[in-house]
Motif scaffolding. Structure first.
Motif, PDB file in Angstrom:
ATOM      1  N   GLY A 108      10.711  86.350  18.587  1.00 23.94           N
ATOM      2  CA  GLY A 108       9.665  85.938  17.653  1.00 23.94           C
ATOM      3  C   GLY A 108       8.267  86.281  18.117  1.00 23.94           C
ATOM      4  N   ALA A 138      11.842  86.521  10.818  1.00 21.31           N
ATOM      5  CA  ALA A 138      12.243  85.119  10.726  1.00 21.31           C
ATOM      6  C   ALA A 138      13.355  84.903   9.706  1.00 21.31           C
ATOM      7  CB  ALA A 138      11.030  84.265  10.372  1.00 21.31           C
ATOM      8  N   TYR A 162       9.002  81.309  15.544  1.00 21.12           N
ATOM      9  CA  TYR A 162       8.699  81.698  14.162  1.00 21.12           C
ATOM     10  C   TYR A 162       7.939  80.600  13.427  1.00 21.12           C
ATOM     11  CZ  TYR A 162      11.841  85.733  14.558  1.00 21.12           C
ATOM     12  OH  TYR A 162      12.436  86.911  14.929  1.00 21.12           O
ATOM     13  N   GLY A 163       7.530  79.533  14.144  1.00 19.40           N
ATOM     14  CA  GLY A 163       6.889  78.400  13.465  1.00 19.40           C
ATOM     15  C   GLY A 163       7.937  77.578  12.720  1.00 19.40           C
ATOM     16  N   ARG A 166      10.889  77.700   9.956  1.00 20.05           N
ATOM     17  CA  ARG A 166      11.664  78.949  10.010  1.00 20.05           C
ATOM     18  C   ARG A 166      12.446  79.108  11.303  1.00 20.05           C
ATOM     19  NH1 ARG A 166       7.101  82.646   7.473  1.00 20.05           N
ATOM     20  NH2 ARG A 166       5.969  81.092   8.669  1.00 20.05           N
ATOM     21  N   TRP A 220      -7.057  78.700   9.318  1.00 19.82           N
ATOM     22  CA  TRP A 220      -5.990  78.725   8.302  1.00 19.82           C
ATOM     23  C   TRP A 220      -5.010  77.557   8.460  1.00 19.82           C
ATOM     24  CZ3 TRP A 220      -1.524  79.010  11.028  1.00 19.82           C
ATOM     25  CH2 TRP A 220      -1.555  79.659  12.261  1.00 19.82           C
TER      26      TRP A 220
HETATM   27  N1  UDP Z   1       5.705  83.976  13.531  1.00 18.60           N
HETATM   28  C1  UDP Z   1       6.488  85.108  13.475  1.00 18.60           C
HETATM   29  N2  UDP Z   1       7.036  85.489  12.276  1.00 18.60           N
HETATM   30  C2  UDP Z   1       6.834  84.792  11.138  1.00 18.60           C
HETATM   31  C3  UDP Z   1       6.029  83.629  11.210  1.00 18.60           C
HETATM   32  C4  UDP Z   1       5.486  83.238  12.420  1.00 18.60           C
HETATM   33  O1  UDP Z   1       6.721  85.750  14.482  1.00 18.60           O
HETATM   34  O2  UDP Z   1       7.350  85.168  10.085  1.00 18.60           O
HETATM   35  C5  UDP Z   1       5.176  83.549  14.832  1.00 18.60           C
HETATM   36  C6  UDP Z   1       3.678  83.580  15.002  1.00 18.60           C
HETATM   37  O3  UDP Z   1       3.268  84.867  15.435  1.00 18.60           O
HETATM   38  C7  UDP Z   1       3.470  82.523  16.080  1.00 18.60           C
HETATM   39  C8  UDP Z   1       4.614  81.546  15.831  1.00 18.60           C
HETATM   40  O4  UDP Z   1       5.537  82.213  15.003  1.00 18.60           O
HETATM   41  O5  UDP Z   1       3.632  83.085  17.361  1.00 18.60           O
HETATM   42  C9  UDP Z   1       4.226  80.298  15.065  1.00 18.60           C
HETATM   43  O6  UDP Z   1       3.212  79.706  15.663  1.00 18.60           O
HETATM   44  P1  UDP Z   1       2.405  78.486  15.058  1.00 18.60           P
HETATM   45  O7  UDP Z   1       1.164  78.448  15.851  1.00 18.60           O
HETATM   46  O8  UDP Z   1       2.332  78.557  13.569  1.00 18.60           O
HETATM   47  O9  UDP Z   1       3.397  77.289  15.414  1.00 18.60           O
HETATM   48  P2  UDP Z   1       3.103  75.801  15.853  1.00 18.60           P
HETATM   49  O10 UDP Z   1       2.889  75.857  17.326  1.00 18.60           O
HETATM   50  O11 UDP Z   1       1.921  75.337  15.056  1.00 18.60           O
HETATM   51  O12 UDP Z   1       4.393  75.136  15.460  1.00 18.60           O
END
Ligand code: UDP
Length: 240
Positions: A108, A138, A162-163, A166, A220
């Motif tokens: 990811g 994802a 992937y957050g 997902r 965002w």
């Molecule tokens: N990401 C990805 N593919 C996707 C959506 C998200 O690789 O389709 C990655 C994004 O680059 C980031 C991570 O998933 O590295 C999500 O991080 P985020 O900061 O949103 O997560 P949190 O820590 O807030 O849960």
């Protein structure tokens, strides 16, 4: 392991040490297990998404992530031992992996980010084996390619960035076909480890203001965070 429910969603009462001990148990015991880091955004999502709720219920471990979860548990009269954010769990997990010979695979994040995170972890934890990195997709369209790469590389633990939801859905969907015993949803952890995104300074984290820093750095996030006041209101409305 004791579990509580925050607005109906499972959270396990663990601290960093017992969380690592639980992961060790899951790796040693065989089978396939999801590890999720449950924060208020997860909880609000799970309340309106039964599939996500079911995935969290089936997890091997639901870590308490985020101050909101700790606060809600205290208000319900079922205090948790503390916070275990996924991003803070990775360094001790990597140390244990290096010591016990667990192999990690990093899936990811944006292309190149997992590789940079892996480089950092290898430098910090000599002996750590990271068998591969892959940005992948994802959604289900990327599953075959990712599974092929993970199977070819081998792994005991797959970290999936992937957050939410997902990454948890990715793990649940592909768990049985993974060579690894454990899949952990790690959110933005590779972004931090690779140095692409700055982490909040220690004093802000200690004051429970990491969310504010992340909002300032990545505006965002405001849309995602819009559920937080509703989370607080629903917790306040729930009788202890
Ligand atoms: N990401 C990805 N593919 C996707 C959506 C998200 O690789 O389709 C990655 C994004 O680059 C980031 C991570 O998933 O590295 C999500 O991080 P985020 O900061 O949103 O997560 P949190 O820590 O807030 O849960």
């Amino acid at each position: 392991m004791t579990s509580i429910r925050v607005l109906g969603v499972r959270v396990d009462a663990v601290d960093p040490d017992s969380a690592l001990a639980r992961i060790e148990e899951l790796v040693a015991g065989g089978g396939h297990h999801l590890v999720a880091t449950v924060n208020p955004e997860f909880i609000m999502r799970a309340r309106s998404d039964p599939a996500f709720q079911a995935v969290l219920d089936s997890a091997g471990l639901c870590l308490p992530d985020g101050w909101g979860v700790i606060w809600a548990a205290r208000r319900q009269g079922r205090p948790l031992p503390g916070r275990v954010p996924g991003v803070d769990l990775i360094p001790p997990l990597a140390a244990r992996a290096a010591r016990l010979g667990w192999r990690l695979f990093l899936l990811g994040a944006a292309p190149g980010v997992a590789e940079a995170a892996a480089e950092r972890l290898r430098a910090d934890y000599p002996g750590l084996v990271i068998t591969g990195c892959h940005a992948g997709e994802a959604g289900p369209e990327g599953d075959e390619e990712s599974l092929r790469r993970i199977a070819a590389a081998g792994a005991d633990i797959v970290l999936v960035a992937y957050g939410a939801p997902r990454q948890e859905l990715w793990i649940a969907r592909n768990l049985a076909r993974l060579p690894a015993a454990v899949g952990i949803g790690v959110g933005g952890a590779f972004d931090f480890l690779s140095g692409r995104v700055r982490r909040a300074p220690g004093w802000m984290r200690r004051l429970g203001l990491e969310w504010l820093f992340r909002l300032a750095v990545q505006p965002w996030r405001a849309r995602r965070m819009a559920v937080l006041p509703r989370f607080a209101l629903e917790v306040l409305r729930t009788r202890a």
